[in-house]
Design a protein around this motif. Structure first.
Motif, PDB file in Angstrom:
ATOM      1  N   PRO A  78       0.817  -1.218   0.000  1.00 51.15           N
ATOM      2  CA  PRO A  78       0.000   0.000   0.000  1.00 51.15           C
ATOM      3  C   PRO A  78       0.852   1.270   0.000  1.00 51.15           C
ATOM      4  N   VAL A  79       0.244   2.350  -0.511  1.00 51.89           N
ATOM      5  CA  VAL A  79       0.897   3.657  -0.470  1.00 51.89           C
ATOM      6  C   VAL A  79       0.465   4.420   0.782  1.00 51.89           C
ATOM      7  N   LEU A  80      -0.556   3.898   1.472  1.00 52.45           N
ATOM      8  CA  LEU A  80      -1.100   4.589   2.635  1.00 52.45           C
ATOM      9  C   LEU A  80      -1.902   3.603   3.471  1.00 52.45           C
ATOM     10  N   LEU A  81      -1.937   3.832   4.776  1.00 54.76           N
ATOM     11  CA  LEU A  81      -2.719   3.010   5.698  1.00 54.76           C
ATOM     12  C   LEU A  81      -3.757   3.885   6.379  1.00 54.76           C
ATOM     13  N   LEU A  82      -5.014   3.477   6.305  1.00 51.26           N
ATOM     14  CA  LEU A  82      -6.087   4.094   7.079  1.00 51.26           C
ATOM     15  C   LEU A  82      -6.432   3.116   8.182  1.00 51.26           C
ATOM     16  N   THR A  83      -6.557   3.610   9.400  1.00 51.68           N
ATOM     17  CA  THR A  83      -6.900   2.700  10.479  1.00 51.68           C
ATOM     18  C   THR A  83      -7.863   3.334  11.462  1.00 51.68           C
ATOM     19  N   ASP A  84      -8.771   2.511  11.940  1.00 50.81           N
ATOM     20  CA  ASP A  84      -9.646   2.875  13.039  1.00 50.81           C
ATOM     21  C   ASP A  84      -8.808   2.765  14.309  1.00 50.81           C
ATOM     22  N   LEU A  85      -9.265   3.373  15.393  1.00 47.15           N
ATOM     23  CA  LEU A  85      -8.541   3.248  16.659  1.00 47.15           C
ATOM     24  C   LEU A  85      -8.981   2.034  17.455  1.00 47.15           C
ATOM     25  N   THR A  86     -10.276   1.766  17.469  1.00 43.12           N
ATOM     26  CA  THR A  86     -10.814   0.708  18.323  1.00 43.12           C
ATOM     27  C   THR A  86     -11.114  -0.533  17.494  1.00 43.12           C
ATOM     28  N   MET A  87     -10.258  -1.549  17.651  1.00 41.14           N
ATOM     29  CA  MET A  87     -10.428  -2.819  16.951  1.00 41.14           C
ATOM     30  C   MET A  87      -9.995  -3.934  17.890  1.00 41.14           C
ATOM     31  N   PRO A  88     -10.498  -5.157  17.670  1.00 40.41           N
ATOM     32  CA  PRO A  88     -10.061  -6.281  18.508  1.00 40.41           C
ATOM     33  C   PRO A  88      -8.612  -6.666  18.197  1.00 40.41           C
ATOM     34  N   ARG A  89      -8.034  -7.402  19.092  1.00 42.19           N
ATOM     35  CA  ARG A  89      -6.672  -7.940  19.006  1.00 42.19           C
ATOM     36  C   ARG A  89      -5.593  -6.865  18.978  1.00 42.19           C
ATOM     37  N   MET A  90      -5.591  -5.995  17.989  1.00 46.74           N
ATOM     38  CA  MET A  90      -4.628  -4.903  17.927  1.00 46.74           C
ATOM     39  C   MET A  90      -5.356  -3.679  17.401  1.00 46.74           C
ATOM     40  N   GLY A  91      -5.453  -2.653  18.228  1.00 47.73           N
ATOM     41  CA  GLY A  91      -6.137  -1.426  17.845  1.00 47.73           C
ATOM     42  C   GLY A  91      -5.245  -0.490  17.046  1.00 47.73           C
ATOM     43  N   GLY A  92      -5.794   0.644  16.702  1.00 50.48           N
ATOM     44  CA  GLY A  92      -5.091   1.615  15.874  1.00 50.48           C
ATOM     45  C   GLY A  92      -3.843   2.201  16.501  1.00 50.48           C
ATOM     46  N   PHE A  93      -3.871   2.477  17.815  1.00 51.02           N
ATOM     47  CA  PHE A  93      -2.675   3.008  18.468  1.00 51.02           C
ATOM     48  C   PHE A  93      -1.529   1.998  18.398  1.00 51.02           C
ATOM     49  N   GLU A  94      -1.831   0.731  18.688  1.00 48.69           N
ATOM     50  CA  GLU A  94      -0.807  -0.313  18.644  1.00 48.69           C
ATOM     51  C   GLU A  94      -0.303  -0.526  17.215  1.00 48.69           C
ATOM     52  N   LEU A  95      -1.210  -0.469  16.246  1.00 50.61           N
ATOM     53  CA  LEU A  95      -0.815  -0.613  14.847  1.00 50.61           C
ATOM     54  C   LEU A  95       0.078   0.547  14.425  1.00 50.61           C
ATOM     55  N   LEU A  96      -0.287   1.732  14.821  1.00 48.52           N
ATOM     56  CA  LEU A  96       0.520   2.910  14.504  1.00 48.52           C
ATOM     57  C   LEU A  96       1.925   2.777  15.094  1.00 48.52           C
ATOM     58  N   ALA A  97       2.024   2.348  16.341  1.00 47.33           N
ATOM     59  CA  ALA A  97       3.334   2.141  16.976  1.00 47.33           C
ATOM     60  C   ALA A  97       4.117   1.067  16.233  1.00 47.33           C
ATOM     61  N   TRP A  98       3.444  -0.017  15.841  1.00 49.20           N
ATOM     62  CA  TRP A  98       4.103  -1.105  15.104  1.00 49.20           C
ATOM     63  C   TRP A  98       4.679  -0.579  13.789  1.00 49.20           C
ATOM     64  N   VAL A  99       3.880   0.172  13.046  1.00 53.69           N
ATOM     65  CA  VAL A  99       4.320   0.712  11.748  1.00 53.69           C
ATOM     66  C   VAL A  99       5.581   1.552  11.933  1.00 53.69           C
ATOM     67  N   HIS A 100       5.566   2.416  12.913  1.00 54.43           N
ATOM     68  CA  HIS A 100       6.686   3.350  13.074  1.00 54.43           C
ATOM     69  C   HIS A 100       7.899   2.750  13.779  1.00 54.43           C
ATOM     70  N   GLU A 123      -7.324  13.937  23.630  1.00 48.48           N
ATOM     71  CA  GLU A 123      -6.221  13.060  24.070  1.00 48.48           C
ATOM     72  C   GLU A 123      -5.940  11.961  23.047  1.00 48.48           C
ATOM     73  N   ASP A 124      -6.969  11.478  22.339  1.00 47.96           N
ATOM     74  CA  ASP A 124      -6.739  10.484  21.288  1.00 47.96           C
ATOM     75  C   ASP A 124      -5.976  11.104  20.125  1.00 47.96           C
ATOM     76  N   TRP A 125      -6.354  12.323  19.747  1.00 49.67           N
ATOM     77  CA  TRP A 125      -5.653  13.024  18.671  1.00 49.67           C
ATOM     78  C   TRP A 125      -4.185  13.216  19.048  1.00 49.67           C
ATOM     79  N   HIS A 126      -3.920  13.702  20.262  1.00 45.72           N
ATOM     80  CA  HIS A 126      -2.537  13.939  20.706  1.00 45.72           C
ATOM     81  C   HIS A 126      -1.735  12.645  20.719  1.00 45.72           C
ATOM     82  N   ARG A 127      -2.327  11.581  21.242  1.00 40.77           N
ATOM     83  CA  ARG A 127      -1.613  10.300  21.304  1.00 40.77           C
ATOM     84  C   ARG A 127      -1.297   9.798  19.894  1.00 40.77           C
TER      85      ARG A 127
END
Length: 157
Positions: free
Chosen positions: A61-83, A103-107
């Motif tokens: 992909p050229v870009l990732l769109l992600t929701d924040l609230t998902m089972p197993r691994m949410g958007g914050f965890e996915l974002l940390a994984w990517v980076h 606070e979600d935006w800042h995080r």
């Protein structure tokens, strides 16, 4: 649409996936959408593991769109994984969420999100979503306002 760049979308809600798909189709946005249901599947997709190893079927992909609230691994965890993965560190990430909490935006921004869009009516995605995608996925392309002005003229014609 196979010649278009791919956008990976991590979204657990089947209804939201359908609405996002319809919204992109109605906007005639020049991309191919690939949906996964959570952050774990997104990491597998990105690394080409398991069912995602066929890159002709599951392009990078050229870009990732992600929701924040998902089972197993949410958007914050996915974002940390990517980076934290060198190969994906520069992949643009847009958070598309129902949360308008500061606070979600800042995080999300601290973890490296490139844009944060609050979803409401996904069948009519907000212009800010498409502008963020255009700016991040097609950085050398013309101004997104010109692109959308051209689209409006086409629709009205």
């Amino acid at each position: 649409m196979s010649g278009y760049p791919t956008i990976l979308i991590a979204e657990d809600s089947e209804n939201d996936r359908m609405l996002i798909d319809v919204g992109f189709q109605k906007a005639k946005f020049p991309c191919r959408l690939q949906f996964v249901e959570d952050g774990v599947h997104a990491t597998e997709y990105l690394d080409g593991l398991g069912v995602y190893k066929n890159r002709a079927q599951f392009p990078v992909p050229v870009l990732l769109l992600t929701d924040l609230t998902m089972p197993r691994m949410g958007g914050f965890e996915l974002l940390a994984w990517v980076h934290h993965h060198k190969i994906w560190r520069d992949l643009p990430v847009v958070i598309v969420t129902g949360s308008n909490q500061a606070e979600d935006w800042h995080r999300a921004m601290e973890l490296g999100a490139d844009s944060y869009v609050v979803k409401n009516l996904l069948m009519r995605p907000p212009p800010s979503l498409f502008e963020a995608i255009w700016r991040l996925a097609f950085p050398k392309a013309k101004d997104p306002r010109e692109f959308w002005a051209h689209r409006v003229k086409q629709v009205r014609a």
